[in-house]
Scaffold this motif. Structure first.
Motif, PDB file in Angstrom:
ATOM      1  N   ALA A 149      48.598  34.567  42.384  1.00  0.00           N
ATOM      2  CA  ALA A 149      47.265  35.163  42.872  1.00  0.00           C
ATOM      3  C   ALA A 149      46.306  33.987  43.244  1.00  0.00           C
ATOM      4  CB  ALA A 149      46.579  36.174  41.841  1.00  0.00           C
ATOM      5  N   GLY A 150      46.051  33.305  42.555  1.00  0.00           N
ATOM      6  CA  GLY A 150      45.172  32.120  42.701  1.00  0.00           C
ATOM      7  C   GLY A 150      45.646  31.283  43.661  1.00  0.00           C
ATOM      8  N   GLN A 151      46.946  31.120  43.907  1.00  0.00           N
ATOM      9  CA  GLN A 151      47.503  30.078  45.166  1.00  0.00           C
ATOM     10  C   GLN A 151      47.188  31.032  46.488  1.00  0.00           C
ATOM     11  OE1 GLN A 151      48.704  26.852  44.936  1.00  0.00           O
ATOM     12  NE2 GLN A 151      47.459  27.283  43.004  1.00  0.00           N
ATOM     13  N   ASN A 152      47.123  32.257  46.268  1.00  0.00           N
ATOM     14  CA  ASN A 152      47.042  32.933  47.482  1.00  0.00           C
ATOM     15  C   ASN A 152      45.398  33.375  47.761  1.00  0.00           C
ATOM     16  OD1 ASN A 152      49.883  33.643  48.986  1.00  0.00           O
ATOM     17  ND2 ASN A 152      50.097  33.857  46.903  1.00  0.00           N
ATOM     18  N   GLN A 153      44.670  32.735  46.897  1.00  0.00           N
ATOM     19  CA  GLN A 153      43.365  33.088  46.826  1.00  0.00           C
ATOM     20  C   GLN A 153      43.120  34.609  46.767  1.00  0.00           C
ATOM     21  OE1 GLN A 153      40.903  30.540  49.390  1.00  0.00           O
ATOM     22  NE2 GLN A 153      42.420  29.004  49.262  1.00  0.00           N
ATOM     23  N   ASN A 154      44.108  35.323  46.156  1.00  0.00           N
ATOM     24  CA  ASN A 154      43.598  36.702  45.690  1.00  0.00           C
ATOM     25  C   ASN A 154      42.943  37.005  44.608  1.00  0.00           C
ATOM     26  OD1 ASN A 154      43.865  39.281  45.460  1.00  0.00           O
ATOM     27  ND2 ASN A 154      45.864  39.905  45.903  1.00  0.00           N
ATOM     28  N   TRP A 155      41.488  36.758  44.568  1.00  0.00           N
ATOM     29  CA  TRP A 155      40.673  36.677  43.736  1.00  0.00           C
ATOM     30  C   TRP A 155      40.492  37.900  42.974  1.00  0.00           C
ATOM     31  CZ3 TRP A 155      40.771  31.967  42.910  1.00  0.00           C
ATOM     32  CH2 TRP A 155      40.670  31.018  43.936  1.00  0.00           C
ATOM     33  N   LYS A 156      40.646  38.921  43.489  1.00  0.00           N
ATOM     34  CA  LYS A 156      40.815  40.277  42.746  1.00  0.00           C
ATOM     35  C   LYS A 156      41.679  40.546  41.774  1.00  0.00           C
ATOM     36  CE  LYS A 156      37.962  43.163  45.766  1.00  0.00           C
ATOM     37  NZ  LYS A 156      37.717  44.405  46.648  1.00  0.00           N
ATOM     38  N   LEU A 157      42.932  40.099  42.187  1.00  0.00           N
ATOM     39  CA  LEU A 157      44.284  40.131  41.417  1.00  0.00           C
ATOM     40  C   LEU A 157      44.157  39.072  40.536  1.00  0.00           C
ATOM     41  CD1 LEU A 157      47.192  41.154  41.024  1.00  0.00           C
ATOM     42  CD2 LEU A 157      47.916  39.752  42.958  1.00  0.00           C
ATOM     43  N   ALA A 158      43.716  37.885  40.952  1.00  0.00           N
ATOM     44  CA  ALA A 158      43.390  36.871  39.868  1.00  0.00           C
ATOM     45  C   ALA A 158      42.489  37.217  38.701  1.00  0.00           C
ATOM     46  CB  ALA A 158      42.992  35.466  40.400  1.00  0.00           C
ATOM     47  N   ASP A 159      41.519  38.026  38.945  1.00  0.00           N
ATOM     48  CA  ASP A 159      40.620  38.473  37.854  1.00  0.00           C
ATOM     49  C   ASP A 159      41.299  39.538  37.177  1.00  0.00           C
ATOM     50  OD1 ASP A 159      37.927  38.843  36.857  1.00  0.00           O
ATOM     51  OD2 ASP A 159      38.331  40.720  37.465  1.00  0.00           O
ATOM     52  N   PHE A 160      42.294  40.312  37.769  1.00  0.00           N
ATOM     53  CA  PHE A 160      42.765  41.395  36.896  1.00  0.00           C
ATOM     54  C   PHE A 160      43.847  40.864  36.026  1.00  0.00           C
ATOM     55  CE2 PHE A 160      46.936  43.843  36.591  1.00  0.00           C
ATOM     56  CZ  PHE A 160      46.243  45.130  35.829  1.00  0.00           C
ATOM     57  N   GLU A 161      44.569  39.661  36.547  1.00  0.00           N
ATOM     58  CA  GLU A 161      45.554  39.249  35.806  1.00  0.00           C
ATOM     59  C   GLU A 161      44.897  38.205  34.514  1.00  0.00           C
ATOM     60  OE1 GLU A 161      48.650  39.812  35.838  1.00  0.00           O
ATOM     61  OE2 GLU A 161      48.803  40.821  37.722  1.00  0.00           O
ATOM     62  N   VAL A 162      43.920  37.640  34.766  1.00  0.00           N
ATOM     63  CA  VAL A 162      43.418  36.935  33.603  1.00  0.00           C
ATOM     64  C   VAL A 162      42.482  37.931  32.455  1.00  0.00           C
ATOM     65  CG1 VAL A 162      40.964  36.580  34.472  1.00  0.00           C
ATOM     66  CG2 VAL A 162      42.078  34.934  33.014  1.00  0.00           C
ATOM     67  N   HIS A 163      42.098  39.067  33.125  1.00  0.00           N
ATOM     68  CA  HIS A 163      41.769  39.967  32.088  1.00  0.00           C
ATOM     69  C   HIS A 163      42.866  40.695  31.204  1.00  0.00           C
ATOM     70  CE1 HIS A 163      38.028  39.097  34.100  1.00  0.00           C
ATOM     71  NE2 HIS A 163      37.496  39.468  32.708  1.00  0.00           N
ATOM     72  N   GLU A 164      44.128  40.964  32.028  1.00  0.00           N
ATOM     73  CA  GLU A 164      45.121  41.255  31.201  1.00  0.00           C
ATOM     74  C   GLU A 164      45.694  40.371  30.126  1.00  0.00           C
ATOM     75  OE1 GLU A 164      47.151  44.272  31.679  1.00  0.00           O
ATOM     76  OE2 GLU A 164      45.167  44.812  32.512  1.00  0.00           O
ATOM     77  N   ILE A 165      45.612  38.996  30.528  1.00  0.00           N
ATOM     78  CA  ILE A 165      45.836  38.201  29.364  1.00  0.00           C
ATOM     79  C   ILE A 165      44.907  38.040  28.183  1.00  0.00           C
ATOM     80  CG2 ILE A 165      45.840  35.709  28.846  1.00  0.00           C
ATOM     81  CD1 ILE A 165      46.739  35.128  31.666  1.00  0.00           C
ATOM     82  N   MET A 166      43.614  38.445  28.509  1.00  0.00           N
ATOM     83  CA  MET A 166      42.549  38.456  27.417  1.00  0.00           C
ATOM     84  C   MET A 166      42.792  39.776  26.578  1.00  0.00           C
ATOM     85  SD  MET A 166      39.481  37.261  29.734  1.00  0.00           S
ATOM     86  CE  MET A 166      38.290  35.900  29.149  1.00  0.00           C
ATOM     87  N   GLU A 167      43.251  40.965  27.422  1.00  0.00           N
ATOM     88  CA  GLU A 167      43.379  42.116  26.735  1.00  0.00           C
ATOM     89  C   GLU A 167      44.667  41.914  25.703  1.00  0.00           C
ATOM     90  OE1 GLU A 167      45.135  46.505  27.994  1.00  0.00           O
ATOM     91  OE2 GLU A 167      43.283  45.444  28.974  1.00  0.00           O
ATOM     92  N   ALA A 168      45.799  41.291  25.958  1.00  0.00           N
ATOM     93  CA  ALA A 168      46.835  40.930  25.097  1.00  0.00           C
ATOM     94  C   ALA A 168      46.425  40.178  23.988  1.00  0.00           C
ATOM     95  CB  ALA A 168      48.199  40.415  25.950  1.00  0.00           C
TER      96      ALA A 168
END
Length: 165
Positions: free
Chosen positions: A62-81
């Motif tokens: 997501a970050g490599q493709n500068q898809n910041w919305k997806l990157a934000d989603f994924e980092v928050h999934e890590i935090m939730e886990a």
């Protein structure tokens, strides 16, 4: 008067007996529920780590493709886990150490907010290093995390939609 006393005593004894029966019924229900709770499935530590591994990989793409919305989603999934690990796997050495990755997650959040690809890459590297340091701290150093070189998610496009940058 004696008759009234005997009637009241009879009702009183009956009520006490009824109370003992209710207490026993309630205690049996509590015992049964405790057994059910003890036998309820809860994810193991490895289940949580596999989830984090998948989100770690998706975060990179997501970050490599500068898809910041997806990157934000994924980092928050890590935090939730991580929160779930702390909730469902309390008392383990691994759980006690997992907070050491929070500064790296904060750094990635900052990079995502700024939509800064260079800061993102540096923060992602810090996250990966932090994961490995945590693994080493809990004697799981043989489990080495790295930046992915190809996506295992061939069914997901990591490029942002044109209107979602």
């Amino acid at each position: 008067m004696r008759k009234i006393f005997l009637i009241l005593l009879t009702f009183g004894l009956f009520a006490c007996n009824q109370q003992k029966d209710n207490t026993k019924i309630l205690q049996n229900r509590i015992d049964s529920l405790e057994i059910k709770i003890a036998n309820t499935y809860k994810p193991g530590f490895g289940d949580f780590m596999s989830s984090i591994q998948a989100h770690h990989s998706k975060l990179w793409f997501a970050g490599q493709n500068q898809n910041w919305k997806l990157a934000d989603f994924e980092v928050h999934e890590i935090m939730e886990a991580i929160e779930d690990i702390q909730k469902f796997q309390a008392g383990r050495k691994e759980t006690e150490m997992i907070g050491m990755i929070n500064p790296a997650l904060d750094s990635i959040n900052n990079a995502i907010e700024k939509k800064d690809p260079v800061l993102f890459e540096n923060s992602y590297t810090l996250l990966t290093i932090s994961c490995n340091k945590c693994h080493q701290a809990v004697d799981l150093g043989y489990n080495v995390v790295k930046t992915p070189d190809s996506s295992p998610f061939s069914n997901q496009d990591f490029k942002p939609l044109k209107d979602s940058k």
